[in-house]
Design a protein around this motif. Structure first.
Motif, PDB file in Angstrom:
ATOM      1  N   LYS A  67       0.831  -1.208   0.000  1.00  0.00           N
ATOM      2  CA  LYS A  67       0.000   0.000   0.000  1.00  0.00           C
ATOM      3  C   LYS A  67       0.863   1.254   0.000  1.00  0.00           C
ATOM      4  CE  LYS A  67      -4.000  -2.071   2.303  1.00  0.00           C
ATOM      5  NZ  LYS A  67      -4.839  -2.094   3.534  1.00  0.00           N
ATOM      6  N   LEU A  68       1.958   1.225   0.744  1.00  0.00           N
ATOM      7  CA  LEU A  68       2.857   2.376   0.767  1.00  0.00           C
ATOM      8  C   LEU A  68       3.419   2.666  -0.630  1.00  0.00           C
ATOM      9  CD1 LEU A  68       4.878   1.673   4.046  1.00  0.00           C
ATOM     10  CD2 LEU A  68       3.276   3.558   3.686  1.00  0.00           C
ATOM     11  N   VAL A  69       3.735   1.595  -1.364  1.00  0.00           N
ATOM     12  CA  VAL A  69       4.368   1.742  -2.681  1.00  0.00           C
ATOM     13  C   VAL A  69       3.349   2.054  -3.769  1.00  0.00           C
ATOM     14  CG1 VAL A  69       5.667   0.512  -4.474  1.00  0.00           C
ATOM     15  CG2 VAL A  69       6.302   0.258  -2.074  1.00  0.00           C
ATOM     16  N   GLY A  70       2.181   1.411  -3.714  1.00  0.00           N
ATOM     17  CA  GLY A  70       1.204   1.551  -4.797  1.00  0.00           C
ATOM     18  C   GLY A  70      -0.195   1.813  -4.302  1.00  0.00           C
ATOM     19  N   ALA A  71      -0.368   2.897  -3.567  1.00  0.00           N
ATOM     20  CA  ALA A  71      -1.670   3.192  -2.962  1.00  0.00           C
ATOM     21  C   ALA A  71      -2.680   3.683  -3.990  1.00  0.00           C
ATOM     22  CB  ALA A  71      -1.504   4.235  -1.866  1.00  0.00           C
ATOM     23  N   VAL A  92       0.590  -1.979  15.322  1.00  0.00           N
ATOM     24  CA  VAL A  92       1.511  -2.323  14.244  1.00  0.00           C
ATOM     25  C   VAL A  92       0.940  -1.908  12.882  1.00  0.00           C
ATOM     26  CG1 VAL A  92       2.675  -4.217  13.050  1.00  0.00           C
ATOM     27  CG2 VAL A  92       2.533  -4.214  15.543  1.00  0.00           C
ATOM     28  N   ASN A  93       1.743  -1.150  12.130  1.00  0.00           N
ATOM     29  CA  ASN A  93       1.410  -0.695  10.781  1.00  0.00           C
ATOM     30  C   ASN A  93       0.197   0.237  10.720  1.00  0.00           C
ATOM     31  OD1 ASN A  93       3.571  -2.070   9.670  1.00  0.00           O
ATOM     32  ND2 ASN A  93       2.371  -3.887   9.188  1.00  0.00           N
ATOM     33  N   PHE A  94      -0.139   0.837  11.858  1.00  0.00           N
ATOM     34  CA  PHE A  94      -1.182   1.864  11.840  1.00  0.00           C
ATOM     35  C   PHE A  94      -0.493   3.200  11.564  1.00  0.00           C
ATOM     36  CE2 PHE A  94      -4.025   4.987  13.937  1.00  0.00           C
ATOM     37  CZ  PHE A  94      -5.172   4.736  13.197  1.00  0.00           C
ATOM     38  N   ASP A  95      -0.566   3.641  10.308  1.00  0.00           N
ATOM     39  CA  ASP A  95       0.144   4.836   9.838  1.00  0.00           C
ATOM     40  C   ASP A  95      -0.794   5.754   9.059  1.00  0.00           C
ATOM     41  OD1 ASP A  95       2.638   3.930  10.819  1.00  0.00           O
ATOM     42  OD2 ASP A  95       3.080   2.863   8.968  1.00  0.00           O
ATOM     43  N   PRO A  96      -1.861   6.260   9.661  1.00  0.00           N
ATOM     44  CA  PRO A  96      -2.833   7.059   8.903  1.00  0.00           C
ATOM     45  C   PRO A  96      -2.216   8.324   8.310  1.00  0.00           C
ATOM     46  CG  PRO A  96      -3.167   7.300  11.272  1.00  0.00           C
ATOM     47  CD  PRO A  96      -2.184   6.192  11.090  1.00  0.00           C
ATOM     48  N   GLY A  97      -2.254   8.420   7.001  1.00  0.00           N
ATOM     49  CA  GLY A  97      -1.658   9.548   6.301  1.00  0.00           C
ATOM     50  C   GLY A  97      -0.320   9.218   5.682  1.00  0.00           C
ATOM     51  N   ARG A  98       0.330   8.199   6.153  1.00  0.00           N
ATOM     52  CA  ARG A  98       1.632   7.810   5.608  1.00  0.00           C
ATOM     53  C   ARG A  98       1.469   7.038   4.294  1.00  0.00           C
ATOM     54  NH1 ARG A  98       5.271   3.460   7.193  1.00  0.00           N
ATOM     55  NH2 ARG A  98       7.421   4.037   6.680  1.00  0.00           N
ATOM     56  N   ILE A  99       0.311   6.433   4.102  1.00  0.00           N
ATOM     57  CA  ILE A  99      -0.017   5.788   2.827  1.00  0.00           C
ATOM     58  C   ILE A  99      -0.604   6.870   1.928  1.00  0.00           C
ATOM     59  CG2 ILE A  99      -1.467   4.059   1.694  1.00  0.00           C
ATOM     60  CD1 ILE A  99      -1.376   2.465   4.326  1.00  0.00           C
TER      61      ILE A  99
END
Length: 264
Positions: A67-71, A92-99
């Protein structure tokens, strides 16, 4: 632009009564956050006023890294940014806005360094000159943040010197552009910063810590900025202008409060 932000928040509050914020509601808040460029959605695409379109959901099953690479657009809005009084370790892996959709960011703020640079404004950040994009009211929002924070002199030590705003570059260790590339982010005084890559090893994130007072965080969030300290892959000095995520967070918060009230 201040009236626009207020309008967006009113739209967010219209979600009262829903158990969760739906994808359609999120998309409407996204459009309301960038009304000069974005237009509407159909079942498949998000449209700009000039006809540019983005696939909302590519139907691919993706892990967090993918998701980070191809959102797609749905991926960017999936995790709801939490508006909380305290700073805590995220799941873990909760990064709202980073994707992020890099294609959408380029459309909103500029396709290259020169385009972005033409639309920046110099901000007086406690005596330090910083470049912030004028697009979508980001510079105006940062000015309001500075004015409000200036009412608390004891906070200045955390705020300055800023580690920077506009810097066309990739995120460390990736091929993805940082939001600093779009002059839509600011880093605070690194003396008090914690960043997951600085202390982590072999990709394992070490325990979270934060030294920035909650007053700083709440003022930034009030004016449309999200904080990297709310991410599992934390970056506590980092704030970026993402009014759509703050609007969605407010809608989610209000719907939860309404549902709690219904149970009493």
């Amino acid at each position: 632009m201040k009236k626009l932000i207020t309008f967006i928040l009113l739209i967010a509050h219209s979600s009262l009564g829903f158990a969760n914020v739906t994808l359609d509601e999120k998309l409407n808040l996204l459009i309301a956050s960038y009304p000069s460029l974005l237009s509407h959605v159909d079942p498949e695409y998000l449209y700009a006023k000039d006809g540019t379109k983005w696939l909302i959901d590519d139907k691919k099953v993706k892990n967090h890294k993918e998701k980070l690479v191809g959102a797609d657009i749905q991926d960017t809005l999936e995790q709801i940014y939490p508006l909380e009084n305290c700073a805590t370790q995220a799941d873990v892996n909760f990064d709202p806005g980073r994707i992020r959709s890099q294609s959408l960011l380029k459309f909103l703020f500029g396709d290259n360094k020169q385009q972005v640079g033409k639309n920046t404004q110099q901000i007086d950040w406690f005596g330090q000159k910083l470049a912030m994009t004028k697009n979508h009211g980001a510079a105006e929002a940062l000015i309001r943040v500075q004015k409000e924070l200036s009412q608390y002199p004891k906070l200045k030590m955390y705020l300055t010197p800023s580690a920077g705003t506009f810097n066309w570059r990739n995120i460390s260790g990736t091929n993805r552009l940082s939001v600093h590339s779009f002059a839509a982010a600011i880093d605070l005084n690194t003396k008090y910063a914690a960043y997951w890559k600085w202390s982590s090893s072999k990709g394992k994130v070490t325990p979270y810590k934060n030294q920035y007072p909650s007053k700083i965080i709440s003022i930034f969030e009030k004016h449309g900025f999200i904080w990297g300290g709310r991410w599992y892959h934390y970056d506590t000095m980092h704030f970026e202008f993402r009014p759509e995520l703050i609007a969605i967070a407010n809608a989610h918060k209000c719907s939860n409060e309404e549902n709690k009230g219904d149970k009493n």
